[in-house]
Design a protein around this motif. Structure first.
Motif, PDB file in Angstrom:
ATOM      1  N   ILE A   1       0.860  -1.186   0.000  1.00 37.73           N
ATOM      2  CA  ILE A   1       0.000   0.000   0.000  1.00 37.73           C
ATOM      3  C   ILE A   1       0.897   1.235   0.000  1.00 37.73           C
ATOM      4  N   ARG A   2       0.713   2.094  -0.964  1.00 38.15           N
ATOM      5  CA  ARG A   2       1.515   3.311  -1.056  1.00 38.15           C
ATOM      6  C   ARG A   2       0.865   4.423  -0.231  1.00 38.15           C
ATOM      7  N   THR A   3       1.673   5.111   0.582  1.00 35.24           N
ATOM      8  CA  THR A   3       1.211   6.273   1.339  1.00 35.24           C
ATOM      9  C   THR A   3       2.031   7.478   0.921  1.00 35.24           C
ATOM     10  N   GLU A   4       1.350   8.535   0.519  1.00 38.31           N
ATOM     11  CA  GLU A   4       2.010   9.774   0.119  1.00 38.31           C
ATOM     12  C   GLU A   4       1.762  10.825   1.190  1.00 38.31           C
ATOM     13  N   HIS A   5       2.854  11.342   1.757  1.00 37.02           N
ATOM     14  CA  HIS A   5       2.756  12.317   2.837  1.00 37.02           C
ATOM     15  C   HIS A   5       2.804  13.745   2.287  1.00 37.02           C
ATOM     16  N   GLY A   6       2.371  14.676   3.115  1.00 36.01           N
ATOM     17  CA  GLY A   6       2.369  16.078   2.717  1.00 36.01           C
ATOM     18  C   GLY A   6       1.341  16.396   1.654  1.00 36.01           C
ATOM     19  N   ARG A   7       0.270  15.613   1.594  1.00 35.64           N
ATOM     20  CA  ARG A   7      -0.771  15.816   0.572  1.00 35.64           C
ATOM     21  C   ARG A   7      -2.079  16.182   1.279  1.00 35.64           C
ATOM     22  N   ARG A   8      -2.287  17.453   1.518  1.00 33.75           N
ATOM     23  CA  ARG A   8      -3.475  17.955   2.208  1.00 33.75           C
ATOM     24  C   ARG A   8      -4.573  18.253   1.189  1.00 33.75           C
ATOM     25  N   LEU A   9      -5.690  17.567   1.320  1.00 32.13           N
ATOM     26  CA  LEU A   9      -6.800  17.719   0.379  1.00 32.13           C
ATOM     27  C   LEU A   9      -7.463  19.083   0.549  1.00 32.13           C
ATOM     28  N   VAL A  10      -7.721  19.744  -0.588  1.00 31.31           N
ATOM     29  CA  VAL A  10      -8.431  21.030  -0.553  1.00 31.31           C
ATOM     30  C   VAL A  10      -9.670  21.035  -1.432  1.00 31.31           C
ATOM     31  N   GLY A  11      -9.781  20.091  -2.352  1.00 30.95           N
ATOM     32  CA  GLY A  11     -10.959  20.073  -3.214  1.00 30.95           C
ATOM     33  C   GLY A  11     -10.990  18.824  -4.080  1.00 30.95           C
ATOM     34  N   VAL A  12     -12.100  18.643  -4.789  1.00 32.56           N
ATOM     35  CA  VAL A  12     -12.243  17.508  -5.698  1.00 32.56           C
ATOM     36  C   VAL A  12     -12.909  17.969  -6.982  1.00 32.56           C
ATOM     37  N   ARG A  13     -12.610  17.244  -8.060  1.00 31.36           N
ATOM     38  CA  ARG A  13     -13.326  17.409  -9.323  1.00 31.36           C
ATOM     39  C   ARG A  13     -13.928  16.055  -9.672  1.00 31.36           C
ATOM     40  N   GLU A  14     -15.229  16.035  -9.817  1.00 28.19           N
ATOM     41  CA  GLU A  14     -15.910  14.776 -10.092  1.00 28.19           C
ATOM     42  C   GLU A  14     -16.283  14.674 -11.558  1.00 28.19           C
ATOM     43  N   GLU A  15     -16.089  13.496 -12.096  1.00 28.68           N
ATOM     44  CA  GLU A  15     -16.420  13.213 -13.480  1.00 28.68           C
ATOM     45  C   GLU A  15     -17.253  11.937 -13.532  1.00 28.68           C
ATOM     46  N   PRO A  16     -17.899  11.644 -14.644  1.00 23.08           N
ATOM     47  CA  PRO A  16     -18.766  10.459 -14.704  1.00 23.08           C
ATOM     48  C   PRO A  16     -18.041   9.153 -14.389  1.00 23.08           C
ATOM     49  N   ASP A  17     -16.748   9.064 -14.697  1.00 21.06           N
ATOM     50  CA  ASP A  17     -16.048   7.796 -14.515  1.00 21.06           C
ATOM     51  C   ASP A  17     -14.937   7.866 -13.478  1.00 21.06           C
ATOM     52  N   GLY A  18     -14.913   8.908 -12.643  1.00 16.78           N
ATOM     53  CA  GLY A  18     -13.872   8.987 -11.635  1.00 16.78           C
ATOM     54  C   GLY A  18     -13.924  10.289 -10.865  1.00 16.78           C
ATOM     55  N   VAL A  19     -12.933  10.471  -9.968  1.00 13.01           N
ATOM     56  CA  VAL A  19     -12.837  11.683  -9.168  1.00 13.01           C
ATOM     57  C   VAL A  19     -11.370  12.074  -9.071  1.00 13.01           C
ATOM     58  N   THR A  20     -11.106  13.378  -9.137  1.00 11.50           N
ATOM     59  CA  THR A  20      -9.754  13.902  -9.023  1.00 11.50           C
ATOM     60  C   THR A  20      -9.625  14.688  -7.727  1.00 11.50           C
ATOM     61  N   ALA A  21      -8.627  14.350  -6.941  1.00 15.23           N
ATOM     62  CA  ALA A  21      -8.348  15.053  -5.695  1.00 15.23           C
ATOM     63  C   ALA A  21      -7.372  16.186  -5.969  1.00 15.23           C
ATOM     64  N   GLU A  22      -7.635  17.341  -5.365  1.00 17.41           N
ATOM     65  CA  GLU A  22      -6.758  18.503  -5.496  1.00 17.41           C
ATOM     66  C   GLU A  22      -6.118  18.771  -4.136  1.00 17.41           C
ATOM     67  N   PHE A  23      -4.793  18.859  -4.122  1.00 22.00           N
ATOM     68  CA  PHE A  23      -4.063  19.012  -2.868  1.00 22.00           C
ATOM     69  C   PHE A  23      -3.486  20.416  -2.730  1.00 22.00           C
ATOM     70  N   ALA A  24      -3.163  20.789  -1.494  1.00 24.66           N
ATOM     71  CA  ALA A  24      -2.713  22.148  -1.205  1.00 24.66           C
ATOM     72  C   ALA A  24      -1.420  22.500  -1.909  1.00 24.66           C
ATOM     73  N   ASP A  25      -0.594  21.502  -2.229  1.00 24.42           N
ATOM     74  CA  ASP A  25       0.671  21.785  -2.899  1.00 24.42           C
ATOM     75  C   ASP A  25       0.524  21.937  -4.408  1.00 24.42           C
ATOM     76  N   GLY A  26      -0.726  21.906  -4.897  1.00 25.84           N
ATOM     77  CA  GLY A  26      -0.976  22.064  -6.323  1.00 25.84           C
ATOM     78  C   GLY A  26      -1.036  20.763  -7.089  1.00 25.84           C
TER      79      GLY A  26
END
Length: 407
Positions: free
Chosen positions: A121-146
Motif C-alpha cells: 500500500i503506497r502512502t504519500e505524505h504532505g498531501r493535504r486535500l483542498v478540493g475535488v473534481r468529479e467526473e462520470p467515470d472517476g474523481v480527481t483530488a486537489e491538494f494544497a501543494d498544487g
C-alpha cells in the motif's frame, strides 16, 4: 457506473491503512494520502486507546491482529470505584473473547502503517486535500501543494474534522464538545504498604473512578508505572489552545481536581509536567445526514466518532473500513456499494455513540449526581450492568469476510 478498481484514501491514521488493506484484499488498488509530512502531531503524543475484541476481529481479516496485540497491554477486566478507592462493582471479560488491548496511539499508527507498507500500500505524505473534481467515470483530488490524483472513488478517513465530510455535505454538523478535556499522566507511585497506602493496581485490569471533581481511570503499565487518564470538566477549548497552556499549569489543575482521589492524587504528586499529555477536548459526531455522495464516501471518525468514553472509536473505525471494502467487492458500482455500507453500519455506530453520550453526561455530572451513582453502582453491576449486557452486543460483533455483503 462500473465496478470500482482504484481508490484514494484521505487520511493515514487508523481507518486509512485498515481500509486500504481491506480494499487490496478485495482486489481494489488503494493509495493513502496523508496531510502531514511525516506523522500527525497527535500520533506522537503517546496517548493511549483501547482496541476491543470486535476491533481485533476486524484486524484479523487483514492479518494485523497479532501485530497490534503484541504492542498492547491485555486488559480483560474492569473495576468501578469511587474516588476514595472503594470498589463499587466489576465487569470481567466476556467468555470466548480475547481481552481488549490498551495501546499507545503512536505505536498503533506505526504498526498499521508498517502493515500497509508490507502489503504494497503506497502512502504519500504532505498531501493535504483542498478540493475535488468529479467526473462520470472517476474523481480527481486537489491538494494544497498544487498536485492532483485520480481514482474511481475517494474515501474520507480524515478524522473528526474531515475535509471530505464538508465536500460531501457543506451543511454537515460539526463535532460536539461534551464538556470534558482529556489528559493522560503516567508515573511510578509507592506500592502497597508504603506510607501513602496507595496499592499499585494489578496488571490486566482497567479501573474507572468517580472522583469528587473529575472522572478518572487508571491501570498498571508493563514497566510498573501507573497510567492515569482524567476527564476534567472545563469550558470549551480546542486541542491547540489546550496544548498552548503550560503543562505545569495543567498539572496544578489536575492535582487540585483529584485531591483526595486514590490513586490519582499519588500519581499526580509523583508526576512532573513532562509526564502530562494533553489529549484535548472529548468530542463526538452527531448523526450525519449523508455518509456519501456520488464517488465520495466517509469511513471512521469522519462519519461516526462516538467519543473516547465509548472505548469503541478505533474498533468501529476498523470495522467500517473492512465492511466498506466488502460492499465495494460485492456490489456492481459505488452508488450501490455505498448505500449498502451505510445501511449496514449506521444503526450500530449510532447506538454505541448514544450510549457514550450518556456516559459523558455522568462524567460531567455534579457532586450530588455522582454520589447517587456511587450508591447505585454496586446494585447495578450485580443486576443490570452485567458484562454481557454492557459489552456483549458491541464486542461480540464478527465480520465474516467470506460472506456476501447484504444489500
Amino acid at each position: 457506473m462500473n465496478r470500482v478498481r482504484t481508490a484514494m484514501i484521505i487520511g493515514g491514521g487508523i481507518a486509512g491503512p485498515v481500509t486500504a488493506c481491506a480494499l487490496r484484499k478485495a482486489g481494489i488498488e488503494a493509495t493513502v494520502y496523508e496531510a502531514y509530512a511525516d506523522i500527525a502531531p497527535g500520533d506522537a503524543s503517546g496517548g493511549a486507546l483501547s482496541i476491543a475484541p470486535n476491533g481485533l476481529d476486524a484486524l484479523r481479516v487483514i492479518g494485523a491482529e497479532e501485530a497490534v496485540s503484541a504492542i498492547g497491554e491485555p486488559t480483560s477486566d474492569m473495576v468501578f470505584e469511587n474516588g476514595r478507592g472503594r470498589r463499587l462493582g466489576a465487569a470481567a471479560g466476556l467468555p470466548g473473547l480475547p481481552p481488549s488491548r490498551t495501546v499507545l496511539r503512536a505505536d498503533l499508527h506505526r504498526v498499521l502503517r508498517e502493515h500497509a507498507l508490507g502489503h504494497d500500500i503506497r502512502t504519500e505524505h504532505g498531501r493535504r486535500l483542498v478540493g475535488v473534481r468529479e467526473e462520470p467515470d472517476g474523481v480527481t483530488a486537489e491538494f494544497a501543494d498544487g498536485s492532483t490524483a485520480t481514482a474511481d472513488i475517494l474515501i474520507g478517513a480524515d478524522g473528526i474534522r474531515s475535509t471530505v465530510r464538508t465536500l460531501i455535505d457543506p451543511a454537515a454538523p460539526a463535532p460536539e464538545y461534551v464538556g470534558l478535556l482529556g489528559f493522560g499522566v503516567g508515573a511510578h507511585i509507592p506500592g502497597e504498604g508504603d506510607r501513602d497506602g496507595d496499592a499499585r493496581p494489578a496488571p490486566g485490569t482497567m479501573h474507572f473512578a468517580f472522583g469528587k471533581r473529575a472522572f478518572f481511570g487508571y491501570w498498571t503499565q508493563s514497566d510498573g508505572s501507573v497510567a492515569l487518564f482524567s476527564n476534567l470538566p472545563h469550558p470549551p477549548m480546542t486541542t491547540a489552545e489546550a496544548r498552548a497552556v503550560p503543562a505545569e499549569r495543567w498539572l496544578g489543575l489536575l492535582r487540585e481536581a483529584h485531591a483526595g482521589d486514590i490513586p490519582a492524587e499519588a500519581v499526580l504528586r509523583a508526576a512532573s509536567a513532562d509526564d502530562v499529555l494533553v489529549a484535548g477536548p472529548l468530542e463526538l459526531m452527531p448523526p450525519l445526514p449523508h455518509w456519501h455522495r456520488d464517488r465520495l464516501v466517509l469511513v471512521g471518525d469522519s462519519a461516526h466518532a462516538p467519543s473516547a468514553s465509548s472505548g469503541q472509536g478505533a474498533s468501529l473505525a476498523m470495522e467500517s473500513g473492512i465492511q466498506l471494502a466488502r460492499c465495494l467487492r460485492d456490489f456492481p458500482d459505488p452508488t450501490a456499494a455505498f448505500a449498502a455500507y451505510e445501511a449496514m453500519r449506521r444503526p450500530r455506530v449510532e447506538k454505541i455513540a448514544a450510549a457514550a453520550a450518556k456516559t459523558n453526561n455522568s462524567k460531567a455530572a455534579g457532586p450530588l449526581t455522582k454520589a447517587v451513582m456511587a450508591l447505585l453502582m454496586p446494585i447495578m453491576t450485580r443486576t443490570v450492568l452485567t458484562p454481557e449486557r454492557m459489552f456483549g452486543e458491541a464486542q461480540r460483533h464478527h465480520i465474516d469476510w467470506s460472506a456476501p455483503a447484504a444489500a
